[in-house]
Design a protein around this motif. Sequence first.
Motif, mmCIF file in Angstrom:
data_model
loop_
_atom_site.group_PDB
_atom_site.id
_atom_site.type_symbol
_atom_site.label_atom_id
_atom_site.label_comp_id
_atom_site.label_asym_id
_atom_site.label_seq_id
_atom_site.Cartn_x
_atom_site.Cartn_y
_atom_site.Cartn_z
ATOM 1 N N TRP A 81 0.839 -1.195 0.000
ATOM 2 C CA TRP A 81 0.000 0.000 0.000
ATOM 3 C C TRP A 81 0.878 1.251 0.000
ATOM 4 N N LEU A 82 0.306 2.306 -0.484
ATOM 5 C CA LEU A 82 0.959 3.605 -0.417
ATOM 6 C C LEU A 82 -0.060 4.590 0.144
ATOM 7 N N GLN A 83 0.119 4.946 1.395
ATOM 8 C CA GLN A 83 -0.738 5.941 2.032
ATOM 9 C C GLN A 83 -0.186 7.314 1.710
ATOM 10 N N MET A 84 -0.997 8.137 1.077
ATOM 11 C CA MET A 84 -0.551 9.453 0.637
ATOM 12 C C MET A 84 -1.365 10.520 1.356
ATOM 13 N N ASN A 85 -0.694 11.333 2.142
ATOM 14 C CA ASN A 85 -1.344 12.402 2.893
ATOM 15 C C ASN A 85 -0.834 13.763 2.425
ATOM 16 N N SER A 86 -1.554 14.784 2.791
ATOM 17 C CA SER A 86 -1.166 16.162 2.450
ATOM 18 C C SER A 86 -0.849 16.296 0.965
ATOM 19 N N LEU A 87 -1.735 15.783 0.160
ATOM 20 C CA LEU A 87 -1.501 15.783 -1.284
ATOM 21 C C LEU A 87 -1.557 17.192 -1.855
ATOM 22 N N SER A 88 -0.737 17.414 -2.848
ATOM 23 C CA SER A 88 -0.726 18.697 -3.550
ATOM 24 C C SER A 88 -0.869 18.435 -5.046
ATOM 25 N N PRO A 89 -1.209 19.466 -5.818
ATOM 26 C CA PRO A 89 -1.323 19.275 -7.269
ATOM 27 C C PRO A 89 -0.048 18.701 -7.897
ATOM 28 N N ASP A 90 1.100 18.937 -7.281
ATOM 29 C CA ASP A 90 2.350 18.378 -7.794
ATOM 30 C C ASP A 90 2.401 16.859 -7.691
ATOM 31 N N ASP A 91 1.515 16.280 -6.919
ATOM 32 C CA ASP A 91 1.466 14.821 -6.784
ATOM 33 C C ASP A 91 0.604 14.176 -7.872
ATOM 34 N N THR A 92 -0.030 14.988 -8.696
ATOM 35 C CA THR A 92 -0.841 14.453 -9.780
ATOM 36 C C THR A 92 0.023 13.664 -10.742
ATOM 37 N N ALA A 93 -0.342 12.408 -10.955
ATOM 38 C CA ALA A 93 0.458 11.529 -11.801
ATOM 39 C C ALA A 93 -0.220 10.178 -11.920
ATOM 40 N N MET A 94 0.292 9.384 -12.839
ATOM 41 C CA MET A 94 -0.057 7.972 -12.876
ATOM 42 C C MET A 94 0.927 7.273 -11.941
ATOM 43 N N TYR A 95 0.402 6.487 -11.033
ATOM 44 C CA TYR A 95 1.235 5.789 -10.066
ATOM 45 C C TYR A 95 1.345 4.318 -10.455
ATOM 46 N N TYR A 96 2.587 3.850 -10.477
ATOM 47 C CA TYR A 96 2.878 2.486 -10.897
ATOM 48 C C TYR A 96 3.579 1.714 -9.791
ATOM 49 N N CYS A 97 3.389 0.421 -9.846
ATOM 50 C CA CYS A 97 4.059 -0.505 -8.952
ATOM 51 C C CYS A 97 5.003 -1.365 -9.794
ATOM 52 N N LYS A 98 6.167 -1.647 -9.236
ATOM 53 C CA LYS A 98 7.115 -2.499 -9.933
ATOM 54 C C LYS A 98 7.702 -3.496 -8.954
ATOM 55 N N ILE A 99 7.840 -4.740 -9.388
ATOM 56 C CA ILE A 99 8.488 -5.744 -8.548
ATOM 57 C C ILE A 99 9.980 -5.446 -8.529
ATOM 58 N N SER A 100 10.516 -5.207 -7.342
ATOM 59 C CA SER A 100 11.920 -4.833 -7.223
ATOM 60 C C SER A 100 12.794 -5.957 -6.668
ATOM 61 N N ASP A 101 12.176 -6.939 -6.030
ATOM 62 C CA ASP A 101 12.940 -8.064 -5.498
ATOM 63 C C ASP A 101 11.976 -9.202 -5.193
ATOM 64 N N VAL A 102 12.515 -10.396 -5.108
ATOM 65 C CA VAL A 102 11.690 -11.555 -4.795
ATOM 66 C C VAL A 102 12.429 -12.451 -3.809
ATOM 67 N N HIS A 103 11.647 -13.293 -3.151
ATOM 68 C CA HIS A 103 12.236 -14.291 -2.252
ATOM 69 C C HIS A 103 11.505 -15.599 -2.489
ATOM 70 N N SER A 104 12.259 -16.626 -2.758
ATOM 71 C CA SER A 104 11.718 -17.971 -2.949
ATOM 72 C C SER A 104 10.901 -18.138 -4.216
ATOM 73 N N CYS A 105 11.182 -17.338 -5.229
ATOM 74 C CA CYS A 105 10.535 -17.548 -6.516
ATOM 75 C C CYS A 105 11.389 -16.937 -7.626
ATOM 76 N N SER A 106 10.909 -17.075 -8.835
ATOM 77 C CA SER A 106 11.722 -16.735 -9.987
ATOM 78 C C SER A 106 12.154 -15.265 -10.020
ATOM 79 N N ARG A 107 13.426 -15.026 -10.258
ATOM 80 C CA ARG A 107 13.921 -13.663 -10.370
ATOM 81 C C ARG A 107 13.497 -13.020 -11.689
ATOM 82 N N THR A 108 12.886 -13.804 -12.569
ATOM 83 C CA THR A 108 12.344 -13.206 -13.796
ATOM 84 C C THR A 108 11.185 -12.270 -13.485
#
Length: 123
Positions: A81-108
């Motif tokens: 989760w990403l809890q975002m508080n005190s938002l401003s117009p500068d925070d307007t964007a498309m927000y993406y998630c990316k897998i950055s690391d894994v444990h016990s499964c394929s590094r692909t």
Amino acid sequence: QVRVVESGGGSVQAGGSLRLSCAASVAAYCTIFMSWYRQAPGKEREFVAGIKSDGTTDYADSVKGRFTASQGNAKNKNTVWLQMNSLSPDDTAMYYCKISDVHSCSRTYVGVWGQGTLVTVSS
């Protein structure tokens, strides 16, 4: 094949809050660590926050003290989760998630992106 799905975006007024979620569809024995990025119109995609395998979390300077990234417990460990508080117009964007690391499964899985969720902050 792993899927990463973000949700929770929307429109909010300046000063408001939103909570984004990101879930990775992987086997139960796999643990995923993910990072949040955002891309505003006409700008490059930038790092927002990242949860590392050692349990620490990094934040971009622009969101420190306002955004909090967290990961689920054993039952939903591959949801962040990403809890975002005190938002401003500068925070307007498309927000993406990316897998950055894994444990016990394929590094692909590392480097897989979600489709994004749009956050719009009005003044």
